[in-house]
Write a protein that holds these residues in place. Structure first.
Motif, PDB file in Angstrom:
ATOM      1  N   GLU A   3       0.920  -1.076   0.361  1.00  0.00           N
ATOM      2  CA  GLU A   3      -0.455  -0.269  -0.162  1.00  0.00           C
ATOM      3  C   GLU A   3       0.837   1.412  -0.243  1.00  0.00           C
ATOM      4  O   GLU A   3       2.344   1.176   0.640  1.00  0.00           O
ATOM      5  CB  GLU A   3      -1.038  -0.257   1.199  1.00  0.00           C
ATOM      6  N   PHE A   5       1.416   5.067   1.411  1.00  0.00           N
ATOM      7  CA  PHE A   5       1.162   5.690   2.022  1.00  0.00           C
ATOM      8  C   PHE A   5       1.446   7.196   2.048  1.00  0.00           C
ATOM      9  O   PHE A   5       2.664   7.787   1.722  1.00  0.00           O
ATOM     10  CB  PHE A   5       1.467   5.494   3.691  1.00  0.00           C
ATOM     11  N   ARG A   7       1.529   9.655   4.177  1.00  0.00           N
ATOM     12  CA  ARG A   7       1.787  10.461   5.351  1.00  0.00           C
ATOM     13  C   ARG A   7       3.685   9.424   5.764  1.00  0.00           C
ATOM     14  O   ARG A   7       3.848   9.659   6.836  1.00  0.00           O
ATOM     15  CB  ARG A   7       1.185   9.536   6.625  1.00  0.00           C
ATOM     16  N   GLU A  16      -2.009   9.547  17.963  1.00  0.00           N
ATOM     17  CA  GLU A  16      -1.246   8.226  17.699  1.00  0.00           C
ATOM     18  C   GLU A  16      -0.426   7.574  18.004  1.00  0.00           C
ATOM     19  O   GLU A  16      -0.535   6.525  18.186  1.00  0.00           O
ATOM     20  CB  GLU A  16      -0.898   8.571  16.316  1.00  0.00           C
ATOM     21  N   LYS A  35      -2.853  -0.348   9.771  1.00  0.00           N
ATOM     22  CA  LYS A  35      -3.706   0.104   9.443  1.00  0.00           C
ATOM     23  C   LYS A  35      -4.465   0.670  10.104  1.00  0.00           C
ATOM     24  O   LYS A  35      -4.793   2.217   9.717  1.00  0.00           O
ATOM     25  CB  LYS A  35      -4.516  -1.279   8.843  1.00  0.00           C
ATOM     26  N   THR A  38      -2.908   4.385  10.216  1.00  0.00           N
ATOM     27  CA  THR A  38      -2.707   4.741   8.499  1.00  0.00           C
ATOM     28  C   THR A  38      -1.431   5.309   8.890  1.00  0.00           C
ATOM     29  O   THR A  38      -0.131   5.866   8.139  1.00  0.00           O
ATOM     30  CB  THR A  38      -3.238   5.611   7.548  1.00  0.00           C
ATOM     31  N   ARG A  39       0.287   4.222   9.155  1.00  0.00           N
ATOM     32  CA  ARG A  39       1.407   4.094   9.271  1.00  0.00           C
ATOM     33  C   ARG A  39       1.210   3.085   8.342  1.00  0.00           C
ATOM     34  O   ARG A  39       1.030   1.498   8.783  1.00  0.00           O
ATOM     35  CB  ARG A  39       1.580   4.393  10.226  1.00  0.00           C
ATOM     36  N   SER A  40       2.977   2.480   8.555  1.00  0.00           N
ATOM     37  CA  SER A  40       3.248   1.773   7.217  1.00  0.00           C
ATOM     38  C   SER A  40       4.101   0.546   8.426  1.00  0.00           C
ATOM     39  O   SER A  40       4.338   1.195  10.007  1.00  0.00           O
ATOM     40  CB  SER A  40       4.897   1.558   6.759  1.00  0.00           C
TER      41      SER A  40
END
Length: 59
Positions: A3, A5, A7, A16, A35, A38-40
């Motif tokens: 995916e 990202f 960010r 966070e 997920k 929304t970070r690796s």
């Protein structure tokens, strides 16, 4: 395919970090935490290590 990202290299916000701590303590898997934030996975892993958290691997 991995995916993408948007960010990339963004600093961690306090909310966070708190969410990361909460999810890690619940025993959530790395992939699910990444997920949710929304970070690796790599970013989550590095932050958890820096904060002394242990995260469950893949389930």
């Amino acid at each position: 395919m991995a995916e993408k990202f948007e960010r990339h290299r963004q600093p961690w916000r306090q909310d966070e970090i708190q969410k990361l701590h909460t999810l890690a303590k619940k025993g959530m898997a790395l992939k699910a935490i990444a997920k949710a934030l929304t970070r690796s996975e790599e970013s989550v892993k590095e932050r958890a290590k820096a904060d002394g958290l242990s995260i469950a691997k893949l389930r």
